[in-house]
Design an enzyme around this catalytic site. Structure first.
Site, PDB file in Angstrom:
ATOM      1  N   HIS A   1       2.531   3.507  -9.124  1.00 24.35           N
ATOM      2  CA  HIS A   1       2.308   2.083  -9.410  1.00 24.35           C
ATOM      3  C   HIS A   1       3.517   1.486 -10.148  1.00 24.35           C
ATOM      4  O   HIS A   1       3.908   0.357  -9.892  1.00 24.35           O
ATOM      5  CB  HIS A   1       1.026   1.898 -10.216  1.00 24.35           C
ATOM      6  CG  HIS A   1      -0.212   2.284  -9.442  1.00 24.35           C
ATOM      7  ND1 HIS A   1      -0.448   1.853  -8.159  1.00 24.35           N
ATOM      8  CD2 HIS A   1      -1.285   3.072  -9.772  1.00 24.35           C
ATOM      9  CE1 HIS A   1      -1.605   2.348  -7.725  1.00 24.35           C
ATOM     10  NE2 HIS A   1      -2.126   3.100  -8.681  1.00 24.35           N
TER      11      HIS A   1
ATOM     12  N   LEU B   1      10.431 -20.431  -5.075  1.00 26.76           N
ATOM     13  CA  LEU B   1       9.455 -19.579  -4.379  1.00 26.76           C
ATOM     14  C   LEU B   1       8.033 -19.790  -4.907  1.00 26.76           C
ATOM     15  O   LEU B   1       7.799 -19.769  -6.113  1.00 26.76           O
ATOM     16  CB  LEU B   1       9.856 -18.103  -4.583  1.00 26.76           C
ATOM     17  CG  LEU B   1       8.910 -17.065  -3.994  1.00 26.76           C
ATOM     18  CD1 LEU B   1       8.940 -17.091  -2.469  1.00 26.76           C
ATOM     19  CD2 LEU B   1       9.276 -15.655  -4.496  1.00 26.76           C
TER      20      LEU B   1
ATOM     21  N   ASP C   1       0.835  -1.209   0.000  1.00 26.09           N
ATOM     22  CA  ASP C   1       0.000   0.000   0.000  1.00 26.09           C
ATOM     23  C   ASP C   1       0.869   1.259   0.000  1.00 26.09           C
ATOM     24  O   ASP C   1       1.971   1.262   0.544  1.00 26.09           O
ATOM     25  CB  ASP C   1      -0.912  -0.018   1.238  1.00 26.09           C
ATOM     26  CG  ASP C   1      -2.098   0.909   1.082  1.00 26.09           C
ATOM     27  OD1 ASP C   1      -2.341   1.409  -0.035  1.00 26.09           O
ATOM     28  OD2 ASP C   1      -2.801   1.142   2.095  1.00 26.09           O
TER      29      ASP C   1
HETATM   30  C1  IPE Z   1      -5.524  -2.644  -0.203  1.00 24.30           C
HETATM   31  O1  IPE Z   1      -5.161  -1.311  -0.344  1.00 24.30           O
HETATM   32  C2  IPE Z   1      -5.498  -3.341  -1.516  1.00 24.30           C
HETATM   33  C3  IPE Z   1      -4.203  -3.458  -2.157  1.00 24.30           C
HETATM   34  C4  IPE Z   1      -3.057  -3.062  -1.719  1.00 24.30           C
HETATM   35  C5  IPE Z   1      -4.225  -4.119  -3.413  1.00 24.30           C
HETATM   36  P1  IPE Z   1      -6.237  -0.147  -0.503  1.00 24.30           P
HETATM   37  O2  IPE Z   1      -5.475   1.097  -0.651  1.00 24.30           O
HETATM   38  O3  IPE Z   1      -7.205  -0.490  -1.559  1.00 24.30           O
HETATM   39  O4  IPE Z   1      -6.995  -0.216   0.911  1.00 24.30           O
HETATM   40  P2  IPE Z   1      -7.853   0.870   1.682  1.00 24.30           P
HETATM   41  O5  IPE Z   1      -8.852   1.420   0.716  1.00 24.30           O
HETATM   42  O6  IPE Z   1      -6.920   1.917   2.161  1.00 24.30           O
HETATM   43  O7  IPE Z   1      -8.490   0.104   2.823  1.00 24.30           O
HETATM   44  C1  IPE Z   2      -1.532   0.233  -3.423  1.00 24.14           C
HETATM   45  O1  IPE Z   2      -1.296   1.591  -3.427  1.00 24.14           O
HETATM   46  C2  IPE Z   2      -1.758  -0.327  -4.794  1.00 24.14           C
HETATM   47  C3  IPE Z   2      -3.157  -0.694  -5.098  1.00 24.14           C
HETATM   48  C4  IPE Z   2      -4.152  -0.694  -4.271  1.00 24.14           C
HETATM   49  C5  IPE Z   2      -3.428  -1.103  -6.439  1.00 24.14           C
HETATM   50  P1  IPE Z   2      -2.496   2.633  -3.455  1.00 24.14           P
HETATM   51  O2  IPE Z   2      -2.872   2.900  -4.871  1.00 24.14           O
HETATM   52  O3  IPE Z   2      -3.605   2.167  -2.579  1.00 24.14           O
HETATM   53  O4  IPE Z   2      -1.789   3.905  -2.831  1.00 24.14           O
HETATM   54  P2  IPE Z   2      -2.431   4.917  -1.793  1.00 24.14           P
HETATM   55  O5  IPE Z   2      -2.944   4.129  -0.624  1.00 24.14           O
HETATM   56  O6  IPE Z   2      -3.534   5.647  -2.504  1.00 24.14           O
HETATM   57  O7  IPE Z   2      -1.301   5.812  -1.408  1.00 24.14           O
HETATM   58 MG    MG Z   3      -4.028   2.426  -0.623  1.00 24.96          MG
END
Ligand code: IPE
Ligand code: IPE
Ligand code: MG
Length: 264
Positions: free
Chosen positions: A50, A144, A33
């Site tokens: 990303h 892995l 995240d």
């Molecule tokens: C969880 O992250 C999903 C992934 C990392 C793929 P999110 O960014 O979607 O989660 P919330 O919305 O903060 O709970």
């Molecule tokens: C995690 O990073 C990746 C996915 C959920 C695809 P985020 O896109 O949730 O990044 P933040 O949480 O908005 O910073």
């Molecule tokens: Mg996120």
């Protein structure tokens, strides 16, 4: 992926700098995240976060393979992430698709066994084909166990397991009394792997966001403030060292000699 093959000796040297604890997790599950916030804090579009996150994935995969961690499961796209703007969703799907095609041969050469979990039934046919090809190609690999969760939700995983079991009961193949915790586990995604020993979530968020709800029941939880694109070998090493200090009791007690002697 990338780095392991392009420069294997210097990568091995980098990783050899870390002296790992003797108690290693068999299975690490990660909510990657913070890609978006990493980008925004650099005045970049979220897509750049990303892309940078993908490089962190390559590093962590190669570190786990090198350190002989048996299984790594990465949450890449949740069933709730469809709620994001269509452009971001499309970008993430394209990035996944392209990466899968570009890097599957290297993963295979590195003896990685790749699984993609989640509901793929509505993905573009070409992506579904790439997933099937990747899984079949690497099925017998003994290195892995890398699982990527895409359009995955822990509740959906449990719901699907319950549906399958209910069908068997309905068909008279199972009795209601045959339904056990083990049976439910057998019907979940990743039923051939041990449950995660170590869960990592980056970016400072302290929640599970619907990831592997059943399988994380006794997993050691590790949260760090690092945004996913900055999560490097050292960050993974720190999480593993923290795990090694944990006393896992599974509801029991640590010191069985110190028993309760007072009788009420
Ligand atoms: C969880 O992250 C999903 C992934 C990392 C793929 P999110 O960014 O979607 O989660 P919330 O919305 O903060 O709970
Ligand atoms: C995690 O990073 C990746 C996915 C959920 C695809 P985020 O896109 O949730 O990044 P933040 O949480 O908005 O910073
Ligand atoms: Mg996120």
């Amino acid at each position: 992926m990338g780095e392991v093959v392009l420069n294997p000796s210097s990568r091995a040297e980098q990783l050899a700098q870390f002296t790992l604890p003797s108690k290693l997790p068999n299975h690490i599950a990660v909510i990657m995240d913070g890609n978006g916030r990493w980008a925004v804090s650099r005045h970049l579009p979220r897509a750049a976060g990303h892309r940078a996150g993908l490089q962190a994935v390559r590093n962590i995969v190669s570190a786990c393979a090198h350190w002989k961690i048996p299984a790594l499961t990465l949450f890449a796209f949740s069933s709730e992430n469809w709620g994001r703007p269509a452009q971001e969703v499309q970008f993430l799907m394209n990035l996944f698709h392209k990466t899968l095609i570009d890097e599957i041969e290297q993963l295979h050469e590195n003896n990685v066994c790749l699984r993609i979990i989640g509901d793929h039934s509505h993905f573009e046919p070409s992506l579904q084909k790439a997933i099937t090809y990747a899984q079949e190609l690497t099925l017998d690999n003994t290195g892995l166990n890398l699982s990527i969760a895409i359009n995955y939700g822990g509740r959906a995983d449990i719901t699907y397991a319950v549906q399958q079991i209910a069908e068997q009961v309905h068909a008279g193949q199972l009795q209601v009394t045959d339904i056990s915790s083990e049976l439910i586990t057998q019907h979940l995604a990743l039923n051939t792997l041990p449950e995660p020993d170590l869960f990592i979530r980056t970016s400072g968020e302290l929640r599970l966001s619907n990831f592997m709800l059943w399988q994380l029941a006794y997993t050691e939880l590790y949260f760090c403030d690092t945004m996913w694109p900055d999560f490097d070998d050292e960050a993974l090493f720190n999480a593993i060292c923290d795990y090694a200090t944990r006393q896992r009791r599974f509801g029991g007690i640590e010191n069985k000699e110190n028993v309760l002697v007072e009788v009420l």
